[in-house]
Design an enzyme around this catalytic site. Sequence first.
Site, PDB file in Angstrom:
ATOM      1  N   TYR A  90       0.827  -1.214   0.000  1.00 30.63           N
ATOM      2  CA  TYR A  90       0.000   0.000   0.000  1.00 30.63           C
ATOM      3  C   TYR A  90       0.856   1.257   0.000  1.00 30.63           C
ATOM      4  O   TYR A  90       1.765   1.420   0.819  1.00 30.63           O
ATOM      5  CB  TYR A  90      -0.901  -0.016   1.225  1.00 30.63           C
ATOM      6  CG  TYR A  90      -2.062   0.946   1.183  1.00 30.63           C
ATOM      7  CD1 TYR A  90      -3.197   0.648   0.452  1.00 30.63           C
ATOM      8  CD2 TYR A  90      -2.017   2.143   1.886  1.00 30.63           C
ATOM      9  CE1 TYR A  90      -4.284   1.518   0.417  1.00 30.63           C
ATOM     10  CE2 TYR A  90      -3.092   3.017   1.868  1.00 30.63           C
ATOM     11  CZ  TYR A  90      -4.225   2.701   1.128  1.00 30.63           C
ATOM     12  OH  TYR A  90      -5.283   3.563   1.109  1.00 30.63           O
ATOM     13  N   SER A 184       1.551  -7.658   2.045  1.00 30.08           N
ATOM     14  CA  SER A 184       0.557  -6.681   2.485  1.00 30.08           C
ATOM     15  C   SER A 184      -0.458  -6.465   1.364  1.00 30.08           C
ATOM     16  O   SER A 184      -1.115  -7.404   0.937  1.00 30.08           O
ATOM     17  CB  SER A 184       1.251  -5.392   2.925  1.00 30.08           C
ATOM     18  OG  SER A 184       0.346  -4.558   3.618  1.00 30.08           O
ATOM     19  N   GLN A 185      -0.589  -5.233   0.828  1.00 32.13           N
ATOM     20  CA  GLN A 185      -1.503  -5.045  -0.297  1.00 32.13           C
ATOM     21  C   GLN A 185      -1.135  -5.964  -1.453  1.00 32.13           C
ATOM     22  O   GLN A 185      -2.009  -6.542  -2.118  1.00 32.13           O
ATOM     23  CB  GLN A 185      -1.471  -3.598  -0.777  1.00 32.13           C
ATOM     24  CG  GLN A 185      -2.318  -3.347  -2.011  1.00 32.13           C
ATOM     25  CD  GLN A 185      -2.211  -1.921  -2.503  1.00 32.13           C
ATOM     26  OE1 GLN A 185      -3.136  -1.142  -2.353  1.00 32.13           O
ATOM     27  NE2 GLN A 185      -1.075  -1.575  -3.096  1.00 32.13           N
ATOM     28  N   ASP A 270       1.058  -8.120  14.469  1.00 31.68           N
ATOM     29  CA  ASP A 270       0.816  -7.215  13.349  1.00 31.68           C
ATOM     30  C   ASP A 270      -0.480  -6.433  13.581  1.00 31.68           C
ATOM     31  O   ASP A 270      -1.570  -7.007  13.533  1.00 31.68           O
ATOM     32  CB  ASP A 270       0.708  -8.030  12.053  1.00 31.68           C
ATOM     33  CG  ASP A 270       0.585  -7.173  10.807  1.00 31.68           C
ATOM     34  OD1 ASP A 270       0.418  -5.948  10.924  1.00 31.68           O
ATOM     35  OD2 ASP A 270       0.662  -7.748   9.693  1.00 31.68           O
ATOM     36  N   HIS A 299       4.113  -5.936  11.294  1.00 32.20           N
ATOM     37  CA  HIS A 299       3.738  -5.981   9.884  1.00 32.20           C
ATOM     38  C   HIS A 299       4.910  -6.295   8.962  1.00 32.20           C
ATOM     39  O   HIS A 299       4.697  -6.623   7.791  1.00 32.20           O
ATOM     40  CB  HIS A 299       3.073  -4.671   9.475  1.00 32.20           C
ATOM     41  CG  HIS A 299       2.373  -4.752   8.158  1.00 32.20           C
ATOM     42  ND1 HIS A 299       1.443  -5.734   7.866  1.00 32.20           N
ATOM     43  CD2 HIS A 299       2.481  -3.992   7.030  1.00 32.20           C
ATOM     44  CE1 HIS A 299       0.999  -5.568   6.631  1.00 32.20           C
ATOM     45  NE2 HIS A 299       1.619  -4.519   6.108  1.00 32.20           N
TER      46      HIS A 299
END
Length: 321
Positions: A90, A184-185, A270, A299
């Site tokens: 992201y 992540s994204q 996270d 994260h």
Amino acid sequence: MTDLAPEQLATYRSAQSAPADFDDFWAATLADAGTHDLDVRLQEVPTGLTTITTYDVTFRGFGGQDVRAWLRLPVGATGPLPAVVQYVGYGGGRGHALENLLWASAGFAHLQMDTRGQGSGWSLGATPDDAPSPPQVPGVLTRGILEPAGYYYRRLFTDAVRAVDVARGVPEVDADRVAVLGGSQGGGISLAVAGLRSDLAGVVAFVPFLCDFPRAVRVTDAYPYREIIDYLKVHRGRQEQVFRTLAYFDGVNFAARAAAPALFSAALRDPVCPPSTVYGAFHAYAGPTEMAVWEYNGHEGGGILDEERALGFLRAVLAGR
């Protein structure tokens, strides 16, 4: 820990469900995208590297709009290569041509897709998001969120599906040995592509975002999920409409339609992508799965150890085809 204990994660199942027209929605979206020729354009980039050849790639994604990518190939490689298509986290873009050299150095063809409308938060990007949008919370998570057809991730996921076609069309690539990867994204995008394509050889999703939205907004106050909370604080009474849109883009629903072998990772501390949301997609995944768990990490997940494990995983699944 920021979420459920390990023994609870082992039994957790998401309450998310797909809308009745989920498959029709995505079939129509991809059919519309297919009316536009990919129009792949490659321009070699002088990087000064002696082991990797890099190309600046432009192709047509959602709505026929130009999307950028890097293609990295090992110098002197002979025979069809396995390929890794990578999606970005992201706020990031495809980055600099000299970044992210692991996959080509390991002998893969590596296509790293840019992320439309992002690419300024922490790495470079070069692709605009050419679409009108009603008011939104800063970021992209609420861009067009009131109806699925105009939602930002409809465009981005379509770009990502077409990026696989770009990789499969590279002359040096073995079209039967293409995997998708991201964190992540980028991990959430990988799950979406896995649910929308039947021709992938492998999937890697590090601490994936965009999974189990109903739970995510209830267990974390961290951004980017916080963007949804901020939106609903102002747009009171829009909750049902918002979560109806998000169901078309939830990694849990894509996972239930995916078949390629997949490697996940989750970090138990996270706050950004809470581990229960990752496990929601993991337990819904219809194909063979592996999970790497990082009990003491946030994260960042396993960092380089995630990539080390993914390297072994991808060599195994891509060699077996």
